[in-house]
Structures are given as C-alpha cells and as structure tokens.
Enzyme design. Structure first.
Site, PDB file in Angstrom:
ATOM      1  N   ASN A  80     -33.275  11.108  32.136  1.00 14.97           N
ATOM      2  CA  ASN A  80     -34.281  10.322  32.862  1.00 14.97           C
ATOM      3  C   ASN A  80     -34.769  11.001  34.142  1.00 14.97           C
ATOM      4  OD1 ASN A  80     -32.056  10.049  34.523  1.00 14.97           O
ATOM      5  ND2 ASN A  80     -31.938   7.822  34.370  1.00 14.97           N
ATOM      6  N   LYS A  81     -34.332  12.240  34.410  1.00  9.22           N
ATOM      7  CA  LYS A  81     -34.715  12.914  35.648  1.00  9.22           C
ATOM      8  C   LYS A  81     -36.050  13.644  35.496  1.00  9.22           C
ATOM      9  CE  LYS A  81     -31.119  11.666  38.029  1.00  9.22           C
ATOM     10  NZ  LYS A  81     -30.300  10.934  37.060  1.00  9.22           N
ATOM     11  N   LEU A  82     -36.529  14.256  36.603  1.00  5.96           N
ATOM     12  CA  LEU A  82     -37.840  14.909  36.597  1.00  5.96           C
ATOM     13  C   LEU A  82     -37.934  15.936  35.474  1.00  5.96           C
ATOM     14  CD1 LEU A  82     -40.586  15.260  38.134  1.00  5.96           C
ATOM     15  CD2 LEU A  82     -39.473  17.184  39.317  1.00  5.96           C
ATOM     16  N   THR A 139     -29.762  14.567  43.257  1.00  6.32           N
ATOM     17  CA  THR A 139     -29.839  14.363  41.806  1.00  6.32           C
ATOM     18  C   THR A 139     -31.105  13.633  41.383  1.00  6.32           C
ATOM     19  OG1 THR A 139     -28.469  12.368  42.054  1.00  6.32           O
ATOM     20  CG2 THR A 139     -27.339  14.420  41.465  1.00  6.32           C
ATOM     21  N   ASN A 196     -30.150  14.873  33.831  1.00  2.00           N
ATOM     22  CA  ASN A 196     -29.993  13.809  32.835  1.00  2.00           C
ATOM     23  C   ASN A 196     -31.350  13.501  32.194  1.00  2.00           C
ATOM     24  OD1 ASN A 196     -28.486  11.840  31.465  1.00  2.00           O
ATOM     25  ND2 ASN A 196     -29.109  10.263  32.895  1.00  2.00           N
TER      26      ASN A 196
END
Length: 367
Positions: free
Chosen positions: A181-183, A155, A179
């Site tokens: 805040n992910k890549l 994740t 989400n």
C-alpha cells in the site's frame, strides 16, 4: 466511479521485470537485482548507499540495533502511529516512551518530546505520519543537545521533504517500507539509510546473518535474516520508473480533497509545517461531532472506500508500562479521523467525484 483506497499500481513493466528476474534464476537474496535497486534508491534520495531489508519493521529494528539501543535504554515514540513504529523498540529490549502529537500535524510534539527526555533516553523515533513530515529542526536540536540518536520512521513518507531534503535522510538513520500500500511496492520489503557509511556497511553485514564470507560460514556476531529477495527488488526497479508520477498523483489527490471540502468548518485536514512538503501518502481529516462512523457508512454506500486512523499506541494492553503521560490529541484525532482513497490507480475525475460525495454527505449530517 472506480476508486481504491491504497492499492498498488502494477502493470506491464512490473510483469516484464519480474519475468526477467525469473528467467535469470536469481530469485532469492543473491543476484544482481538487489544491488541495482539499492543503487537506484540511493540516487533518488541523494545518498551514497542504502541497504534493502525484508520490511519497514525490519528496517527500524536493524537501525535501532546498529544505534546500540538495548535493555535499560528508552526511545521516544509518538503515541499516534502504527504498531510497527513501537514494536522494534521492544525487540531490542529497550523501553518505548510514548509522547503525544501536535494537534495540527499529527506528528511528534517537539515540546513534549523534550520534556520526556531522561538520563536513560537513547533515541527519538519521529514518524512522518501518513506522509506528513515532523518538525525535524526542533527534534534535531533536542537530539544534538542531549546526545541522542534520531531514527526516522519514513515508512509512509517516501517522496516527502523537509526544507528540500528528502525524508529519511534527516536523522542518523532513515527507514522505509515497500509494503503493497506504499508509494512504491516490492510486495513487502524495506530500506535503511544512514549518515555514517561505516554504520550502513555494518547493517549490510548484520542483515546477512553477520556472515564473514572470507572465512566461509563464519559468524563473528549475532545477525539477522533480513535480506530482500531479487524478485522483490525487480518489482521495485520497475516501480522506481514511475515514482515521480505516483508522487504527483498523491499530491494532486490531496489538493482536490482540500479544495472541494474547504468550506466545511467541521472538516480539518492534517497540516504541513512551513518548510515541509508532504508525500500525502493517505490524505486524512478529522470531522467534529462524533459522527465519523456514520460518515464512513454513507461513503461506503456511495462506493467511496475509507479507513479509520491508527489506534493510539497507549491503548494497547502490552504498552501500558510505556504510558507516562496523557494523550488527548492522539485520542481526539483517532476518534474523529479518517483516511481517504488515494491509490495511484485512481484518476483525478474519480477523486473529484469522491470529494463531492464527501462534501454532500457532511452537509446531510448536519443536525
């Protein structure tokens, strides 16, 4: 100086794709954007198929369910991770068995993992923490010798590789999160990949409430409402156009921090294993001396956002029965550790300035 910790990078392409989705009226789970996103993501990983879901947590849960994990089974999970790595094990009725992490990589310790295997162990759930890959050769050997399933928690590690192979494709199942805040982000959302095509097809069936559409609204087994919406997929398609740029920025930021802070003996960065190429989702280090809260305050005053690391899972009251061992490394890393700003909205100049501020703050705290 403008710095964000982990905010998403959104712009005109995302707005245009979302408006295309709205104009099409396919905003829910049925429509063309979801399969297009799945196909695009599968190509990026070099896999045949994948299934989109509502979150990384849902991805882990459905993978565990498809693997047959249930009451009476045990799943080995690192003691140092986000709660979403362990909660899906509980959803299945199985027992998580928490194991300490390697002091340098902060990921699941293979030696301790092997020692924790019992006749009830069904799966190993390695977490590529903060984008840094586990030792998948050693964990894979343990799984093969003991007849265990590996469910990768990728994740945080989209874009990372182990000996050239993408994270999430190294186990029996791989689980991703999108989400904010992910890549890349779809607002929420996640993805599941699997080695076995029959498994991935069954997951696709399960996430749609296990509905047999050939018989109308007939459901031959219990399913889940885990489908991604077309609005989310549309956002993901736009983000995929820049995924290589985002990954390059993450790795550049990690390099800048390491180069600027290299001369500080108190600072120890999370380390890559030979053969691993981390995604460096959030560059992180430990600072000896019990002064991490003081450092955070100094950095906040200078406009450098930071975040404390995840609390070790064994400290959560509802997981007390999962704690069979001691967890000195998880405790030490948490007590001394910090995440650094790495939003892809940031630029190299601001990141360099942040690294210099961190260096100066650590110098000033020396007793």
């Amino acid at each position: 100086m403008f710095l964000l910790l982990d905010a998403p990078n959104l712009g005109g392409a995302e707005k245009a794709k979302l408006m295309e989705c709205v104009d099409s009226t396919y905003v829910s789970t049925a429509g063309p954007f979801v399969p297009e996103f799945e196909q695009r993501f599968a190509r990026y990983l070099g896999t045949e198929e994948c299934v989109s879901v509502q979150s990384g947590t849902a991805a882990l849960h459905i993978a565990l369910a498809e693997a047959g994990v249930g009451p009476g089974d045990e799943v080995i999970v690192p003691a140092f991770s986000f709660a979403a790595s362990v909660n899906p094990v509980l959803y299945t009725g199985a027992t998580p068995v928490l194991v300490d992490v390697d002091p340098e990589t902060w990921t699941l310790d293979p030696g301790l993992t092997e020692a924790a295997v019992t006749p009830r162990t069904r799966a190993i759930l390695p977490v590529h923490l903060y984008g840094n890959l586990c030792d998948m050769d050693k964990l894979g050997r343990i799984a093969e010798e003991r007849g265990l399933v590996i469910i990768e928690d990728a994740t945080e590690s989209l874009g990372g590789t182990w000996k050239g192979k993408p994270s999430g494709t190294l186990g029996n199942f791989g689980c991703f999160s999108f989400n904010g805040n992910k890549l890349i982000t779809t607002g929420g959302g996640g993805m599941v990949v699997a080695r076995d095509r029959e498994r991935i097809n069954h997951i696709r069936f399960l996430v749609n409430q296990a509905r047999d559409a050939s018989k109308g609204y007939f459901h031959p087994e219990m399913g889940y409402n885990y489908r991604m919406t077309n609005l989310e997929a549309a956002l993901g398609l736009a983000q995929m156009e820049r995924i290589d740029l985002f990954l390059e920025k993450k790795r550049t930021f990690a390099r800048i921090y390491r180069e600027v802070l290299a001369g500080l003996p108190e600072v120890e960065f999370q380390k890559e294993l030979p053969g691993a190429q981390s995604a460096w989702w959030l560059p992180s280090f430990t600072l000896s001396g019990g002064v991490i809260a003081e450092l955070q305050e100094k950095l906040r005053e200078k406009g450098v956002p930071t975040r404390r690391l995840f609390s070790p899972l064994h400290t959560y009251p509802y997981l007390r029965d999962c704690c069979r061992f001691s967890y000195p490394e998880a405790e030490r890393i948490f007590e001394q550790g910090i995440n650094l700003p790495a939003s892809t909205v940031n630029d190299e100049e601001s990141t360099l300035r942040a690294a210099e501020i961190i260096r100066d703050a650590v110098h000033s705290m020396r007793r």
